[in-house]
Design a protein around this motif. Structure first.
Motif, PDB file in Angstrom:
ATOM      1  N   ASP A  34      15.392  36.736 -12.244  1.00 50.49           N
ATOM      2  CA  ASP A  34      14.504  36.762 -13.416  1.00 50.49           C
ATOM      3  C   ASP A  34      13.028  36.785 -13.037  1.00 50.49           C
ATOM      4  OD1 ASP A  34      14.545  34.205 -12.380  1.00 50.49           O
ATOM      5  OD2 ASP A  34      14.566  33.191 -14.333  1.00 50.49           O
ATOM      6  N   LEU A  35      12.723  37.077 -11.768  1.00 53.04           N
ATOM      7  CA  LEU A  35      11.327  37.130 -11.351  1.00 53.04           C
ATOM      8  C   LEU A  35      10.691  38.431 -11.839  1.00 53.04           C
ATOM      9  CD1 LEU A  35       9.063  35.831  -9.563  1.00 53.04           C
ATOM     10  CD2 LEU A  35       9.864  37.329  -7.727  1.00 53.04           C
ATOM     11  N   PRO A  36       9.599  38.377 -12.599  1.00 51.33           N
ATOM     12  CA  PRO A  36       8.911  39.627 -13.003  1.00 51.33           C
ATOM     13  C   PRO A  36       8.432  40.370 -11.751  1.00 51.33           C
ATOM     14  CG  PRO A  36       8.075  37.724 -14.230  1.00 51.33           C
ATOM     15  CD  PRO A  36       8.922  37.181 -13.130  1.00 51.33           C
ATOM     16  N   TRP A  37       8.616  41.666 -11.726  1.00 48.86           N
ATOM     17  CA  TRP A  37       8.389  42.421 -10.494  1.00 48.86           C
ATOM     18  C   TRP A  37       7.590  43.684 -10.775  1.00 48.86           C
ATOM     19  CZ3 TRP A  37       8.799  41.427  -5.504  1.00 48.86           C
ATOM     20  CH2 TRP A  37       8.827  42.479  -4.588  1.00 48.86           C
ATOM     21  N   ALA A  38       6.626  43.990  -9.888  1.00 51.55           N
ATOM     22  CA  ALA A  38       5.839  45.220 -10.017  1.00 51.55           C
ATOM     23  C   ALA A  38       6.176  46.216  -8.918  1.00 51.55           C
ATOM     24  CB  ALA A  38       4.348  44.893  -9.983  1.00 51.55           C
ATOM     25  N   ALA A  68      13.116  53.600  -5.334  1.00 53.64           N
ATOM     26  CA  ALA A  68      11.893  54.347  -5.054  1.00 53.64           C
ATOM     27  C   ALA A  68      10.728  53.895  -5.932  1.00 53.64           C
ATOM     28  CB  ALA A  68      12.136  55.843  -5.251  1.00 53.64           C
ATOM     29  N   SER A  69      11.032  53.327  -7.104  1.00 51.02           N
ATOM     30  CA  SER A  69       9.960  52.897  -8.006  1.00 51.02           C
ATOM     31  C   SER A  69       9.209  51.678  -7.476  1.00 51.02           C
ATOM     32  CB  SER A  69      10.525  52.590  -9.397  1.00 51.02           C
ATOM     33  OG  SER A  69      11.375  51.456  -9.359  1.00 51.02           O
ATOM     34  N   ASP A  70       9.777  51.010  -6.446  1.00 54.66           N
ATOM     35  CA  ASP A  70       9.088  49.862  -5.860  1.00 54.66           C
ATOM     36  C   ASP A  70       7.839  50.279  -5.088  1.00 54.66           C
ATOM     37  OD1 ASP A  70      10.770  47.879  -6.770  1.00 54.66           O
ATOM     38  OD2 ASP A  70      12.048  47.872  -4.990  1.00 54.66           O
ATOM     39  N   TRP A  71       7.776  51.528  -4.654  1.00 54.32           N
ATOM     40  CA  TRP A  71       6.710  51.973  -3.763  1.00 54.32           C
ATOM     41  C   TRP A  71       5.392  52.163  -4.508  1.00 54.32           C
ATOM     42  CZ3 TRP A  71       6.010  52.082   1.277  1.00 54.32           C
ATOM     43  CH2 TRP A  71       5.003  52.886   1.829  1.00 54.32           C
ATOM     44  N   LEU A  72       4.387  51.372  -4.106  1.00 59.85           N
ATOM     45  CA  LEU A  72       3.058  51.503  -4.696  1.00 59.85           C
ATOM     46  C   LEU A  72       2.025  51.960  -3.669  1.00 59.85           C
ATOM     47  CD1 LEU A  72       3.081  48.416  -7.064  1.00 59.85           C
ATOM     48  CD2 LEU A  72       3.267  50.823  -7.680  1.00 59.85           C
ATOM     49  N   GLY A  73       2.525  52.293  -2.473  1.00 60.62           N
ATOM     50  CA  GLY A  73       1.622  52.906  -1.514  1.00 60.62           C
ATOM     51  C   GLY A  73       1.531  52.180  -0.189  1.00 60.62           C
ATOM     52  N   ALA A  74       0.813  52.808   0.730  1.00 58.95           N
ATOM     53  CA  ALA A  74       0.591  52.272   2.076  1.00 58.95           C
ATOM     54  C   ALA A  74      -0.904  52.259   2.355  1.00 58.95           C
ATOM     55  CB  ALA A  74       1.303  53.120   3.117  1.00 58.95           C
ATOM     56  N   VAL A  75      -1.383  51.150   2.886  1.00 54.97           N
ATOM     57  CA  VAL A  75      -2.800  50.984   3.185  1.00 54.97           C
ATOM     58  C   VAL A  75      -2.967  50.871   4.695  1.00 54.97           C
ATOM     59  CG1 VAL A  75      -4.866  49.596   2.782  1.00 54.97           C
ATOM     60  CG2 VAL A  75      -3.125  49.780   0.999  1.00 54.97           C
ATOM     61  N   LEU A  95       3.253  41.735  -7.332  1.00 52.62           N
ATOM     62  CA  LEU A  95       3.016  42.802  -6.369  1.00 52.62           C
ATOM     63  C   LEU A  95       3.132  42.187  -4.979  1.00 52.62           C
ATOM     64  CD1 LEU A  95       1.981  45.580  -5.317  1.00 52.62           C
ATOM     65  CD2 LEU A  95      -0.339  44.664  -5.594  1.00 52.62           C
ATOM     66  N   ALA A  96       4.115  42.648  -4.197  1.00 50.21           N
ATOM     67  CA  ALA A  96       4.301  42.123  -2.847  1.00 50.21           C
ATOM     68  C   ALA A  96       3.465  42.931  -1.858  1.00 50.21           C
ATOM     69  CB  ALA A  96       5.770  42.168  -2.459  1.00 50.21           C
ATOM     70  N   VAL A  97       2.596  42.228  -1.124  1.00 51.30           N
ATOM     71  CA  VAL A  97       1.824  42.835  -0.041  1.00 51.30           C
ATOM     72  C   VAL A  97       2.491  42.443   1.271  1.00 51.30           C
ATOM     73  CG1 VAL A  97      -0.410  42.907   1.129  1.00 51.30           C
ATOM     74  CG2 VAL A  97      -0.301  42.759  -1.373  1.00 51.30           C
ATOM     75  N   ILE A  98       2.897  43.445   2.061  1.00 52.50           N
ATOM     76  CA  ILE A  98       3.652  43.169   3.282  1.00 52.50           C
ATOM     77  C   ILE A  98       2.980  43.863   4.468  1.00 52.50           C
ATOM     78  CG2 ILE A  98       5.873  43.447   4.462  1.00 52.50           C
ATOM     79  CD1 ILE A  98       7.222  43.298   1.743  1.00 52.50           C
ATOM     80  N   ASP A  99       2.713  43.091   5.503  1.00 54.30           N
ATOM     81  CA  ASP A  99       2.190  43.652   6.742  1.00 54.30           C
ATOM     82  C   ASP A  99       3.318  44.437   7.409  1.00 54.30           C
ATOM     83  OD1 ASP A  99       1.242  44.254   9.252  1.00 54.30           O
ATOM     84  OD2 ASP A  99       0.550  42.223   9.713  1.00 54.30           O
ATOM     85  N   ALA A 100       3.238  45.751   7.330  1.00 53.26           N
ATOM     86  CA  ALA A 100       4.301  46.622   7.847  1.00 53.26           C
ATOM     87  C   ALA A 100       3.924  47.232   9.185  1.00 53.26           C
ATOM     88  CB  ALA A 100       4.592  47.723   6.834  1.00 53.26           C
TER      89      ALA A 100
END
Length: 460
Positions: free
Chosen positions: A144-148, A171-178, A119-124
């Motif tokens: 081959d990196l497992p990706w969420a 679009a499936s990459d999107w897990l939300g905005a905090v 799960l990539a957390v990115i300061d956007a």
């Protein structure tokens, strides 16, 4: 550490980022708190040598937190701990360190070897559609990196979140905005500025137990995360990231011999001496020692013991209180006069010195049991993995991370050097010996060479 002999399957995520400072610690702790509040059993791990982030993860999950590192702790230890956790947990979270691909044995390498999605957390906070390019790069750099997916952090609002989501190729990459979740205000009034939710100082995050409202801070972060697609996922949804953890192969290294059998080891443990791996205490017990913890800052006396471990910490923050412990100082002096061993690492070594000069130029006295003086700088003095070279041993692994330097004429009896032989003596951390004291800025991972630890604590 004993583990069942059967495989275990459990949802698991590696929470990583393109760089430090993106907010992955807050997200990992918030996610752990969110699921723990829902009655799920959560186990959290931290990549790399880190004593401070685990304080927050332990508070959030209510369970012990151990490091995972392919070099420091070793792949076998990583697999054994994850396999054991999968047998007892409903969810496993692993917080990364630095950037996803940083270092030869990076967080990405750990995720790939163990098959755990990232799960990539990115300061956007200062970007729009560029988030999509960054996510694409992280996801495809290793095919081959497992990706969420990705969680955009510090997002200004719904419109900003829409801009970020529109930039994703998948679009499936999107897990939300905090959104940014601030801590308590520094001062009341209109001109006050919000403080960080998880405050920092030189060596990293302030330990959770130092803040009376630490759990409320985690609840605020968990509440913010709950509004995202990731936060709304059910237990069944999480099965998409279930990983099978097979029992680890038999270890080539035997259990440590009971070299400290019958010996009592005192361990300082409080806010001034808080940089302790739980696993190091386990190793002392495996070596046969009885462990007796005490809190110098609370005026607790030195327990009756055969040897003393002074772990790292923040003696400079508590110098007046430590210096005022005159009874304890006399007990330590008598301990040394009797030839009983002390292993002092990092802040434990600094506490034994005559004093420390702070960045403002003021000097604070300390215990004055080890000749020398420390100076606290505003810039980092050393960082990275080290291996202690010791006679007749393969090498005790550990790390170095400090802002202070020490001026002492105490003899050097060993060096903790960088793992790459090409570095030579660059960045080596001396191990000093003064009577029965061994002291260094080197922080050891005891399980890597238990017999060296036993010798430092007085074993024949």
């Amino acid at each position: 550490m004993s583990t069942p002999a059967t495989p275990a399957r459990c949802p698991a995520l590696v929470i990583a980022a393109p760089a430090s400072g993106q907010g992955k610690t807050t997200v990992a702790a918030a996610l752990a708190r969110l699921h723990t509040r829902a009655g799920r059993r959560v186990r959290v791990f931290k990549c790399g040598p880190d004593h401070l982030d685990p304080h927050w993860h332990e508070l959030a999950s209510g369970a012990p937190v151990h490091p995972l590192d392919l070099w420091l702790t070793g792949e076998h230890d990583c697999r054994a701990r994850l396999h054991a956790a999968a047998h007892e947990a409903d969810l496993i979270l692993i917080e990364g360190v630095m950037g996803l691909f940083d270092g030869q044995l990076s967080v990405a390498e750990l995720a790939r070897r163990l098959g755990i999605p990232v799960l990539a957390v990115i300061d956007a906070s200062a970007m729009g559609g560029t988030l999509g390019a960054l996510v694409h790069g992280l996801r495809s750099y290793w095919p081959d990196l497992p990706w969420a997916g990705v969680l955009a952090n510090r997002v200004a609002g719904a419109r900003h979140a829409d801009m970020l989501r529109a930039g994703l190729r998948d679009a499936s990459d999107w897990l939300g905005a905090v959104p940014s979740v601030a801590g308590p205000q520094e001062q009341p009034g209109r001109q006050s500025r919000p403080a960080a939710l998880l405050p920092e100082r030189q060596l990293g995050l302030v330990a959770a137990r130092e803040l009376p409202d630490a759990l409320a801070r985690l609840d605020a972060a968990a509440d913010a995360l709950q509004a995202t697609p990731l936060g709304r996922m059910t237990a069944q949804d999480w099965q998409r990231w279930a990983v099978e953890f097979p029992p680890p192969a038999p270890s080539a290294s035997a259990a440590p011999a009971p070299l400290l059998a019958g010996r009592r080891i005192a361990v300082a443990q409080d806010e001034a001496f808080c940089l302790i791996y739980r696993a190091n205490l386990d190793v002392l017990r495996q070596l046969g020692a009885q462990v007796a913890c005490f809190a110098p800052l609370r005026g607790e006396p030195l327990p009756a013991c055969d040897a003393l471990w002074l772990p790292g910490g923040f003696p400079e923050l508590h110098a007046p209180a430590l210096a005022a412990q005159s009874a304890l100082r006399e007990q330590l002096r008598q301990h040394i006069a009797a030839g009983k061993p002390i292993w002092a690492e990092g802040g434990g070594m600094v506490a034994l010195l005559g004093g420390i000069t702070l960045p403002d130029g003021s000097r604070a006295p300390l215990w004055d049991l080890l000749p020398g003086h420390a100076t606290l700088h505003t810039r980092l003095q050393a960082l990275g993995m080290r291996v202690l070279q010791w006679p007749d041993a393969a090498g005790l692994r550990g790390h170095s991370f400090h802002y202070s330097s020490t001026d002492t004429a105490v003899p050097i009896v060993a060096q903790a050097v960088r793992p790459d032989p090409a570095d030579g003596a660059a960045g080596a951390e001396p191990v000093y010996r003064h009577g029965s004291i061994h002291a260094s800025y080197f922080h050891a991972w005891f399980a890597s060479e238990p017999q060296v630890v036993a010798r430092l604590l007085g074993a024949a």
